[in-house]
Write an enzyme that holds these catalytic residues in place. Structure first.
Site, mmCIF file in Angstrom:
data_model
loop_
_atom_site.group_PDB
_atom_site.id
_atom_site.type_symbol
_atom_site.label_atom_id
_atom_site.label_comp_id
_atom_site.label_asym_id
_atom_site.label_seq_id
_atom_site.Cartn_x
_atom_site.Cartn_y
_atom_site.Cartn_z
ATOM 1 N N GLY A 10 38.576 31.870 32.928
ATOM 2 C CA GLY A 10 40.055 31.637 33.061
ATOM 3 C C GLY A 10 40.185 30.104 33.780
ATOM 4 N N TYR A 131 48.659 45.328 41.558
ATOM 5 C CA TYR A 131 47.627 44.276 41.456
ATOM 6 C C TYR A 131 46.996 44.189 42.656
ATOM 7 C CZ TYR A 131 45.881 39.455 41.411
ATOM 8 O OH TYR A 131 44.946 38.395 41.655
ATOM 9 N N LYS A 135 42.778 45.216 43.363
ATOM 10 C CA LYS A 135 41.897 43.997 43.780
ATOM 11 C C LYS A 135 41.332 44.372 45.180
ATOM 12 C CE LYS A 135 41.281 40.287 42.874
ATOM 13 N NZ LYS A 135 40.399 39.466 41.819
HETATM 14 N N1 LIG Z 1 46.030 32.992 39.476
HETATM 15 C C1 LIG Z 1 46.632 33.206 40.732
HETATM 16 O O1 LIG Z 1 47.368 32.546 41.080
HETATM 17 C C2 LIG Z 1 45.587 33.546 41.750
HETATM 18 C C3 LIG Z 1 46.099 34.008 43.010
HETATM 19 C C4 LIG Z 1 45.309 34.624 43.778
HETATM 20 C C5 LIG Z 1 43.952 35.351 43.523
HETATM 21 N N2 LIG Z 1 43.427 34.921 42.282
HETATM 22 C C6 LIG Z 1 42.230 35.556 41.775
HETATM 23 O O2 LIG Z 1 41.439 34.277 41.273
HETATM 24 C C7 LIG Z 1 40.671 34.807 40.308
HETATM 25 C C8 LIG Z 1 40.630 33.965 39.134
HETATM 26 O O3 LIG Z 1 42.073 33.731 38.530
HETATM 27 P P1 LIG Z 1 42.419 32.874 37.395
HETATM 28 O O4 LIG Z 1 43.717 32.349 37.843
HETATM 29 O O5 LIG Z 1 41.221 32.082 36.945
HETATM 30 O O6 LIG Z 1 42.551 33.976 36.278
HETATM 31 P P2 LIG Z 1 42.810 33.804 34.538
HETATM 32 O O7 LIG Z 1 43.077 32.309 34.372
HETATM 33 O O8 LIG Z 1 43.834 34.798 34.348
HETATM 34 O O9 LIG Z 1 41.451 34.260 34.219
HETATM 35 C C9 LIG Z 1 40.937 35.583 34.288
HETATM 36 C C10 LIG Z 1 39.834 35.705 33.417
HETATM 37 O O10 LIG Z 1 39.319 37.029 33.550
HETATM 38 C C11 LIG Z 1 38.644 37.640 32.057
HETATM 39 N N3 LIG Z 1 39.037 38.847 32.226
HETATM 40 C C12 LIG Z 1 40.056 39.963 32.345
HETATM 41 N N4 LIG Z 1 39.554 41.200 32.222
HETATM 42 C C13 LIG Z 1 38.071 41.061 31.936
HETATM 43 C C14 LIG Z 1 37.202 42.121 31.855
HETATM 44 N N5 LIG Z 1 37.548 43.416 31.634
HETATM 45 N N6 LIG Z 1 35.875 41.681 31.544
HETATM 46 C C15 LIG Z 1 35.525 40.230 31.506
HETATM 47 N N7 LIG Z 1 36.518 39.091 31.710
HETATM 48 C C16 LIG Z 1 37.769 39.851 31.927
HETATM 49 C C17 LIG Z 1 39.864 37.064 31.171
HETATM 50 O O11 LIG Z 1 39.096 36.762 30.103
HETATM 51 P P3 LIG Z 1 39.811 36.815 28.728
HETATM 52 O O12 LIG Z 1 41.143 35.776 28.802
HETATM 53 O O13 LIG Z 1 38.757 36.222 27.912
HETATM 54 O O14 LIG Z 1 40.150 38.591 28.333
HETATM 55 C C18 LIG Z 1 40.099 35.481 32.021
HETATM 56 O O15 LIG Z 1 39.260 34.767 31.641
HETATM 57 C C19 LIG Z 1 40.896 36.473 39.872
HETATM 58 O O16 LIG Z 1 40.029 37.213 40.581
HETATM 59 C C20 LIG Z 1 42.259 36.405 40.565
HETATM 60 O O17 LIG Z 1 42.512 37.680 40.920
HETATM 61 C C21 LIG Z 1 44.310 34.312 41.126
#
Ligand SMILES: NC(=O)c1ccc[n+]([C@@H]2O[C@H](COP(=O)([O-])OP(=O)(O)OC[C@H]3O[C@@H](n4cnc5c(N)ncnc54)[C@H](OP(=O)(O)O)[C@@H]3O)[C@@H](O)[C@H]2O)c1
Length: 290
Positions: A10, A131, A135
């Site tokens: 992602g 969520y 986490k």
């Molecule tokens: N986004 C935010 O604002 C935010 C804030 C605080 C913390 N975080 C943390 O930061 C991290 C990265 O976030 P991000 O924004 O990069 O997330 P993202 O863009 O939503 O990407 C999440 C990725 O996880 C993959 N995924 C989901 N379920 C999966 C599974 N069962 N097996 C393997 N891959 C899986 C998805 O793959 P597919 O799409 O191919 O299914 C996607 O590529 C996460 O741990 C999140 O909790 C994010």
């Protein structure tokens, strides 16, 4: 031979792979949306199923970015959220232990209730939505299984991502079309540029423990939007401030989940909002974004 394996393709996974490929032979996994990162091998892997790919690649470092990140979807499908955010990290931690790899697990500011803000790494956790709960269970699994790990908690990620909108790219798109946007003025966090977070994560690869890895500025969503409009030369009168009570979100949001980044600041430089947005504008001007 893979030296560093990024799990999840992602917004953050792509940024970590891009930052890592200069220094390590890097591979990246996706689940349902295939991605290409120049110079990196890519593989499909669902972390809720078999993670034997990790055992066969035997990387020295694993950066786990994969998660179910839609906060409202986690509230309505708790089983899926638990699988992706708690069981998945457990599976990855067990594989990391088997091959002696260092795991850097990415977590969230939503492990806190948001009553106080500017949370430090040792402040008590108390999630107010599923969520955050799932986490936090992922963090606990990693800590139970591994002695040498990094948990990197972050907040509101933004950056260029060709496949999915994030808060900044959505706001730029809407304001660019002349559409008004309703933005809450009573929620605070620490917006984090994905490439800056990738650098912070790599700087911690040989450390151990929990680190708050976020942008250096505590800001409301509304003020963040104003800075987005200014950085991208858009009309800030399109931004309408509203209270979060006016929104019908399925999951509750912490009022102030900003993070204290003092600890990580001795390893790398967290950017403030203006610096992060300036970096995004520069990339756009260089024509690297469509
Ligand atoms: N986004 C935010 O604002 C935010 C804030 C605080 C913390 N975080 C943390 O930061 C991290 C990265 O976030 P991000 O924004 O990069 O997330 P993202 O863009 O939503 O990407 C999440 C990725 O996880 C993959 N995924 C989901 N379920 C999966 C599974 N069962 N097996 C393997 N891959 C899986 C998805 O793959 P597919 O799409 O191919 O299914 C996607 O590529 C996460 O741990 C999140 O909790 C994010």
């Amino acid at each position: 031979m893979t030296e560093l394996l990024v799990i999840g393709g992602g917004l953050l996974g792509g940024a970590v792979a891009s930052a890592s490929r200069e220094r390590f032979r890097t591979a990246v996994t996706y689940n349902s949306h295939p991605l290409q990162v120049e110079g990196c091998a890519t593989y499909q892997m669902d972390i809720t199923g078999s993670v034997d790919l990790i055992r066969s690649l035997k990387p020295q470092y694993i950066v786990l970015t994969a998660a179910m990140t839609n906060v409202d979807a986690c509230e309505s499908d708790r089983i899926a959220a638990w699988k992706a955010n708690a069981l998945g990290p457990k599976n990855v931690a067990l594989a990391a232990r088997d091959i002696g790899a260092k795991l850097i697990h990415v977590s969230t500011d939503y492990v806190f209730d948001g009553e106080r803000g500017m949370y430090r790494e040792d402040d008590p956790t108390s999630p107010i939505n599923y969520y955050g709960e799932s986490k936090l269970a992922g963090e606990s699994a990693v800590q139970d299984i591994l002695e040498d790990y990094v948990i990197a908690r972050t907040s509101v990620l933004y950056g260029w991502n060709p496949s999915r909108l994030n808060f900044v790219t959505w706001a730029v798109q809407e304001m660019g079309r002349g559409n008004k946007i309703n933005i809450v003025n009573d929620q605070y966090n620490s917006p984090t540029l994905s490439s800056n977070l990738a650098d912070m994560i790599l700087s911690l690869k040989d450390e151990t423990g929990i680190f708050h890895t976020a942008g250096s500025e505590r800001i409301s969503r509304y003020d963040f939007s104003l800075k987005i409009a200014r950085a991208f030369g858009l009309d800030e009168s399109l931004i309408i401030p509203i209270s979060s009570d006016a929104l019908n979100w399925k999951a509750r949001r912490p009022r102030d989940s900003s993070l204290d980044i003092s600890l990580v600041s001795s390893f790398s430089k967290p950017l403030n909002v203006e610096e992060g947005l300036k970096s995004m504008v520069k990339v756009a001007k260089q024509g690297m974004v469509t």
